[in-house]
Design a protein around this motif. Structure first.
Motif, mmCIF file in Angstrom:
data_model
loop_
_atom_site.group_PDB
_atom_site.id
_atom_site.type_symbol
_atom_site.label_atom_id
_atom_site.label_comp_id
_atom_site.label_asym_id
_atom_site.label_seq_id
_atom_site.Cartn_x
_atom_site.Cartn_y
_atom_site.Cartn_z
ATOM 1 N N THR A 1 -6.443 7.405 3.446
ATOM 2 C CA THR A 1 -5.271 7.867 2.704
ATOM 3 C C THR A 1 -5.581 8.003 1.219
ATOM 4 O OG1 THR A 1 -4.042 6.532 4.271
ATOM 5 C CG2 THR A 1 -2.809 7.467 2.442
ATOM 6 N N TYR B 1 1.647 2.267 -3.415
ATOM 7 C CA TYR B 1 0.594 3.065 -4.049
ATOM 8 C C TYR B 1 0.681 4.526 -3.621
ATOM 9 C CZ TYR B 1 -3.954 5.199 -4.668
ATOM 10 O OH TYR B 1 -4.949 6.085 -4.974
ATOM 11 N N VAL B 2 0.851 4.763 -2.307
ATOM 12 C CA VAL B 2 0.858 6.141 -1.816
ATOM 13 C C VAL B 2 2.047 6.910 -2.399
ATOM 14 C CG1 VAL B 2 1.045 7.584 0.225
ATOM 15 C CG2 VAL B 2 -0.381 5.562 0.282
ATOM 16 N N PHE C 1 0.835 -1.207 0.000
ATOM 17 C CA PHE C 1 0.000 0.000 0.000
ATOM 18 C C PHE C 1 0.868 1.255 0.000
ATOM 19 C CE2 PHE C 1 -2.913 3.248 1.447
ATOM 20 C CZ PHE C 1 -4.021 2.954 0.663
ATOM 21 N N ALA D 1 -14.948 -4.911 1.943
ATOM 22 C CA ALA D 1 -14.110 -6.037 2.351
ATOM 23 C C ALA D 1 -13.741 -5.942 3.831
ATOM 24 C CB ALA D 1 -12.850 -6.076 1.494
ATOM 25 N N LEU E 1 -6.660 2.788 5.214
ATOM 26 C CA LEU E 1 -6.074 2.811 3.875
ATOM 27 C C LEU E 1 -6.886 3.723 2.968
ATOM 28 C CD1 LEU E 1 -5.278 -0.981 3.300
ATOM 29 C CD2 LEU E 1 -3.787 0.788 4.199
ATOM 30 N N LEU F 1 -0.155 -6.745 3.966
ATOM 31 C CA LEU F 1 0.291 -5.835 2.921
ATOM 32 C C LEU F 1 1.805 -5.861 2.783
ATOM 33 C CD1 LEU F 1 -2.010 -2.818 3.816
ATOM 34 C CD2 LEU F 1 -2.155 -4.168 1.752
ATOM 35 N N SER G 1 -4.922 3.593 -9.862
ATOM 36 C CA SER G 1 -6.139 3.035 -9.275
ATOM 37 C C SER G 1 -6.213 1.538 -9.519
ATOM 38 C CB SER G 1 -7.381 3.709 -9.868
ATOM 39 O OG SER G 1 -7.316 5.099 -9.654
ATOM 40 N N LEU G 2 -5.755 1.094 -10.709
ATOM 41 C CA LEU G 2 -5.767 -0.340 -10.983
ATOM 42 C C LEU G 2 -4.852 -1.064 -10.005
ATOM 43 C CD1 LEU G 2 -5.741 -0.409 -14.884
ATOM 44 C CD2 LEU G 2 -7.651 -0.714 -13.347
ATOM 45 N N LEU H 1 -4.246 -0.049 -7.046
ATOM 46 C CA LEU H 1 -4.962 -0.016 -5.764
ATOM 47 C C LEU H 1 -5.979 -1.158 -5.680
ATOM 48 C CD1 LEU H 1 -5.463 1.554 -3.134
ATOM 49 C CD2 LEU H 1 -7.130 2.916 -4.355
ATOM 50 N N ILE H 2 -6.716 -1.411 -6.776
ATOM 51 C CA ILE H 2 -7.681 -2.528 -6.763
ATOM 52 C C ILE H 2 -6.944 -3.840 -6.523
ATOM 53 C CG2 ILE H 2 -9.446 -3.791 -8.041
ATOM 54 C CD1 ILE H 2 -9.877 -1.408 -9.768
ATOM 55 N N ILE I 1 -13.571 2.005 -6.159
ATOM 56 C CA ILE I 1 -12.512 1.219 -5.510
ATOM 57 C C ILE I 1 -12.614 1.360 -3.993
ATOM 58 C CG2 ILE I 1 -10.038 0.877 -5.353
ATOM 59 C CD1 ILE I 1 -9.888 2.207 -8.113
ATOM 60 N N GLU J 1 1.571 7.774 -5.997
ATOM 61 C CA GLU J 1 0.739 8.938 -6.244
ATOM 62 C C GLU J 1 1.475 10.231 -5.880
ATOM 63 O OE1 GLU J 1 -1.345 8.917 -8.249
ATOM 64 O OE2 GLU J 1 -3.297 8.143 -7.720
ATOM 65 N N VAL K 1 -4.073 -4.405 -5.096
ATOM 66 C CA VAL K 1 -3.601 -4.488 -3.719
ATOM 67 C C VAL K 1 -4.758 -4.850 -2.792
ATOM 68 C CG1 VAL K 1 -2.720 -3.114 -1.805
ATOM 69 C CG2 VAL K 1 -1.639 -2.952 -4.038
ATOM 70 N N GLY K 2 -5.957 -4.281 -3.082
ATOM 71 C CA GLY K 2 -7.139 -4.591 -2.282
ATOM 72 C C GLY K 2 -7.479 -6.072 -2.332
ATOM 73 N N VAL L 1 -5.463 11.181 -1.416
ATOM 74 C CA VAL L 1 -4.813 11.157 -2.727
ATOM 75 C C VAL L 1 -5.789 11.593 -3.808
ATOM 76 C CG1 VAL L 1 -3.824 9.625 -4.453
ATOM 77 C CG2 VAL L 1 -3.122 9.407 -2.093
ATOM 78 N N VAL M 1 -15.125 -0.995 -2.660
ATOM 79 C CA VAL M 1 -14.642 -2.380 -2.582
ATOM 80 C C VAL M 1 -13.879 -2.588 -1.276
ATOM 81 C CG1 VAL M 1 -13.072 -4.061 -3.589
ATOM 82 C CG2 VAL M 1 -14.531 -2.696 -5.073
ATOM 83 N N TYR M 2 -12.974 -1.662 -0.978
ATOM 84 C CA TYR M 2 -12.154 -1.792 0.232
ATOM 85 C C TYR M 2 -13.021 -1.788 1.486
ATOM 86 C CZ TYR M 2 -7.294 -1.341 -1.376
ATOM 87 O OH TYR M 2 -6.071 -1.562 -1.904
ATOM 88 N N TYR N 1 -4.982 -7.988 -0.293
ATOM 89 C CA TYR N 1 -5.200 -7.831 1.141
ATOM 90 C C TYR N 1 -6.409 -8.638 1.592
ATOM 91 C CZ TYR N 1 -6.283 -5.872 5.642
ATOM 92 O OH TYR N 1 -6.554 -5.747 6.966
ATOM 93 N N ALA N 2 -7.495 -8.589 0.786
ATOM 94 C CA ALA N 2 -8.695 -9.330 1.155
ATOM 95 C C ALA N 2 -8.408 -10.820 1.238
ATOM 96 C CB ALA N 2 -9.801 -9.054 0.132
ATOM 97 N N PHE O 1 -14.755 6.587 -10.569
ATOM 98 C CA PHE O 1 -13.958 5.367 -10.685
ATOM 99 C C PHE O 1 -13.219 5.097 -9.379
ATOM 100 C CE2 PHE O 1 -9.982 3.286 -12.310
ATOM 101 C CZ PHE O 1 -10.590 2.087 -12.649
ATOM 102 N N GLN O 2 -12.626 6.142 -8.820
ATOM 103 C CA GLN O 2 -11.892 5.960 -7.562
ATOM 104 C C GLN O 2 -12.845 5.614 -6.422
ATOM 105 O OE1 GLN O 2 -9.838 9.769 -7.803
ATOM 106 N NE2 GLN O 2 -7.900 8.701 -7.942
#
Lengths: 493, 116, 137
Positions: B79, A137-138, A134, B50, B76, A191, A175-176, A178-179, B43, A141, A181-182, B83, B46-47, A185-186, B39-40
């Motif tokens: 954060t 990702y941060v 994660f 979950a 998460l 992470l 963002s892809l 991020l998905i 996501i 960005e 990574v999600g 962003v 989803v998080y 994690y799930a 779009f964001q």
């Protein structure tokens, strides 16, 4: 005591320096401060690489929390090597920065330029140093947002649309990731990269892991700008300020290559990516198209900076070839090419910026007769260009040698042929630049041109001389890269 | 019934697709940014979904409860929201600058001016 | 919107509770829901409402952009400063426990300072974003 904190200082120092630059308020002060910081970062990176080479993997616990619960900065041969490339590029470009920023950035904004430059550097160093997906990702960005702002500082208004386009594509790419990574994690509840490396292969081929792999790979390829995700790159590099084009060309896509290596080899594992899934075929196909298409399009460009940008699309293809072959020699070739291409392309973009600084344009038609009028700068362009072709004794030869060798080891001689064909096409576009500068007379009414300022030449020649030095002395780069590649492929994180 | 238990995920997929379409289809730069935001958000959904633990309550320790939702996805996404806000701010600032220099925020008109 | 009497009166009534609530969220961030991000955004929301109703010049008078930039930088430096202080205290970066002889006390102090840093930085940055975009002609 300070030696144990080096991993976090590598990332925290530029992060702290950025607001200080804003507070300094003067472009010159901010430049001097940034220079000190960048050379300090280079020293830290060199010490870290030395520690890793002699003592093995370093782990730093952020906030004292024990991984995998806490965030960990984990340095092995691969990312310590990339850290050195990043910090080295930034440090070598600082003498150049002052001259070009004074000319290209509005007076009231120069200190802000350095602050954002430091933030971009923070992001890139952070992606490389961290051991937490994660966090990647941060930091991705942070570096991307800073790059959008830096690119938008270009003098022509097309810099704004180029930056906007990069913002849209780059945000979708991140963002892809991020998905993906999600999903990871799930599925695993962790992470931490080292922890994921143990748990993800144990899960096998579940839909969630497959989806995570697809999302992350596509997201990283967008950031790497591998064909067909390269659309944002040419405009962004062509219209950004000279300093920014050079810095991003030398670093941003290299970090993309690092992320691809880290996710594919460490997190998902070589078995999953290359045996269960056909990543070799996909990467090789895309990379070879990138090599040919990028180089061919570069031949027909009429602007030096756009030509170099399309050449980058082609050179990124070589990185993809090395990673796609998934052998120790191939990954070594890719890692060495990361280093060598940073030197060559960085140097070339710096030289292009020096030309723009004196001529106000980088059109090939404006370059006529420049071989006599700016001999040193043009000589740098020629040597850097020969490196892109892969002429022996330049650094470009070393990396291509390893890639061709890796292709033969796998028995894929067509791949080797494509790599060589790419070099021939590179000869064509470099030839066009040489022809314009040396074999065309300057128009008789051309205004006299002085050589570029010495500080700009210093940075340019430092990069170009480096590309020759590491073409002759390959022990350092190849030695480190081979060990790093062996560690990546051995599965041990 | 299987589909209904995953209602949030279906919503996220629909939202992400609408967002992606809104990034690609319109020529207005502001509308593209709105699409990017959708779009964001998909996501984020989803998080957060979950992170929900069946029967769990808000993750604030209290003697009356034993089961809590997983707070880590919330952190998460906090954060990620920051962003997203920063991205939106940079995108809007770029759009304003484009409007200043080109006099329009329609992509086809900008392309037309660049081609000239 | 300065001529709308209802809007002016209502927002004058609302803005002080908004700012106060921001401070509440800020100060409860270390042991309850809340914290710097949320508090900073709520505080900025108060200023944005002020700007929408009374004009951006009014916000500029209350919070000059140059001051906001300094505050935003100081917020980041405060955050990073806690990290450096904990390193000097013998811990890892951002290991608050090292800030004080008693680890629990150190954690408390560290989180409060960090949240204040985040809070002022976020509030300043959000206000800057609003006024820059609103005033750009």
């Amino acid at each position: 005591m300070i030696a144990t904190h080096l991993p976090v200082l590598q990332v925290a120092v530029p992060l702290i320096a950025a607001p200080v630059c804003v507070l300094l308020r003067r472009g010159n002060y901010a430049w001097a401060f940034t220079t000190v910081v960048c050379w300090g970062l280079l020293a830290i990176a060199a010490l870290l690489l030395d520690q890793v080479m002699s003592g093995g993997t370093i782990s730093y616990r952020l906030g004292g929390w024990v991984p995998p619960i806490g965030i960990e900065y984990r340095l092995d041969g691969v990312n310590a090597f990339v850290l050195l490339i990043l910090a080295g590029t930034a440090a070598l470009m600082m003498p150049y920065a002052r001259e070009t920023v004074e000319r290209e950035v509005r007076p009231g904004r120069q200190h802000l330029f350095y602050a954002i430059f430091l933030l971009a550097l923070t992001g890139l160093l952070g992606i490389t140093a961290t051991g937490d997906v994660f966090n990647i990702y941060v930091f991705l960005e942070i570096s991307s947002l800073a790059s959008y702002v830096l690119i938008a500082q270009g003098q022509r208004r097309r810099a704004l649309t180029a930056s906007y386009q990069y913002l849209i594509v780059g945000t979708i790419g991140a963002s892809l990731i991020l998905i993906g990574v999600g999903f990871l994690y799930a599925k695993t509840g962790t992470l931490n990269i080292a922890d994921l490396a143990v748990r993800v292969p144990a899960l096998g081929e579940t839909p969630a892991v497959l989806a995570a792999f697809a999302f992350i790979t596509v997201g990283v390829l967008i950031k790497l700008a591998l064909f067909p995700f390269h659309v944002w790159l040419p405009n962004a590099y062509a219209y950004a300020p000279s300093m920014v084009s050079a810095f991003l060309a030398a670093t941003a896509t290299k970090v993309g290559a690092y992320m691809l290596l880290r996710f594919v080899f460490t997190v998902f594992g070589i078995h999953f990516a290359f045996e269960t899934l056909p990543l070799t075929e996909i990467l090789l196909a895309l990379s070879l198209i990138a090599v040919l298409a990028g180089s061919l399009v570069a031949v027909f460009q009429t602007d030096l900076k756009r030509l170099l940008a399309f050449s980058s699309v082609g050179q990124i293809g070589y990185l993809g070839v090395g990673i796609g072959l998934a052998s120790v020699t191939g990954v070594t070739g890719a890692l060495v090419h990361v280093f060598n291409h940073a030197l060559m392309k960085g140097g070339l973009f710096l030289a292009a910026g020096a030309i723009a600084c004196r001529l106000g344009a980088t059109d090939l038609s404006a370059l006529h007769g420049l071989g006599r009028r700016m001999p040193f700068t043009m000589a740098a362009v020629v040597i850097g260009g020969l490196g892109l072709v892969g002429v022996p004794i330049t650094a470009g030869f070393v990396s291509k040698w390893y890639l061709v060798q890796a292709a033969f080891e796998e028995g894929l001689w067509p791949v080797a042929l494509f790599v060589l064909a790419g070099s021939l096409i590179a000869l064509a576009y470099v030839g066009r630049v040489i022809e314009a500068a040396y074999f065309r007379a300057a128009p008789p009414d051309a205004e006299p041109v002085r050589e570029a300022p010495w500080a700009m030449q210093l940075s340019t020649w430092a990069m170009i001389a480096g590309s020759i030095y590491f073409g002759l002395h390959t022990d350092l780069t190849v030695g480190i890269a081979e060990r790093a590649a062996a560690a990546l492929l051995g599965g041990a994180p | 019934m299987e589909a209904l238990t995953h209602a949030n995920y279906w919503a996220a997929i629909v939202l992400a697709m609408i967002g992606l379409y809104a990034v690609i289809a319109p020529s207005n730069l502001i509308k593209k940014l709105i699409g990017l935001g959708m779009f964001q958000s998909a996501i984020f959904l989803v998080y957060i979904t979950a992170g929900k633990v069946e029967g769990g309550t808000a993750p604030i320790i209290d003697a009356a409860y034993g089961v809590y939702s997983n707070p880590l996805p919330h952190v998460l996404i906090l954060t990620a929201i920051v962003v997203a806000v920063s991205t939106l701010a940079v995108g809007l600032a770029l759009t304003v600058a484009i409007k200043r220099d080109y006099g329009t925020v329609e992509e086809d008109e900008i392309d037309e001016q660049d081609r000239r | 919107m300065t001529e709308h009497l209802v809007l002016r009166v209502i927002s004058k009534l609302l803005i002080p509770p908004i700012l106060l609530f921001a401070l509440y969220v800020q100060m409860h961030g270390d042991y309850g829901p809340g914290g710097g991000f949320q508090a900073g955004v709520i505080f900025a929301a108060g200023l944005v409402l002020y700007g929408l109703v009374f004009g951006t010049a009014a916000v500029r008078a209350v919070a000059p952009p140059r001051l906001l930039v300094v505050i935003a930088c100081l917020g980041v430096l405060l955050y990073a400063g806690v990290g450096v202080a904990s390193m000097i205290g013998g811990g890892a970066f951002l290991e608050y426990g090292a800030l004080s002889a008693d680890a629990t006390h150190g954690n408390h102090v560290g989180i409060i300072i960090i949240e204040i840093g985040v809070g002022i930085a976020v509030a300043a940055v959000m206000t800057i974003i609003f006024s820059v975009l609103a005033e750009w002609r």
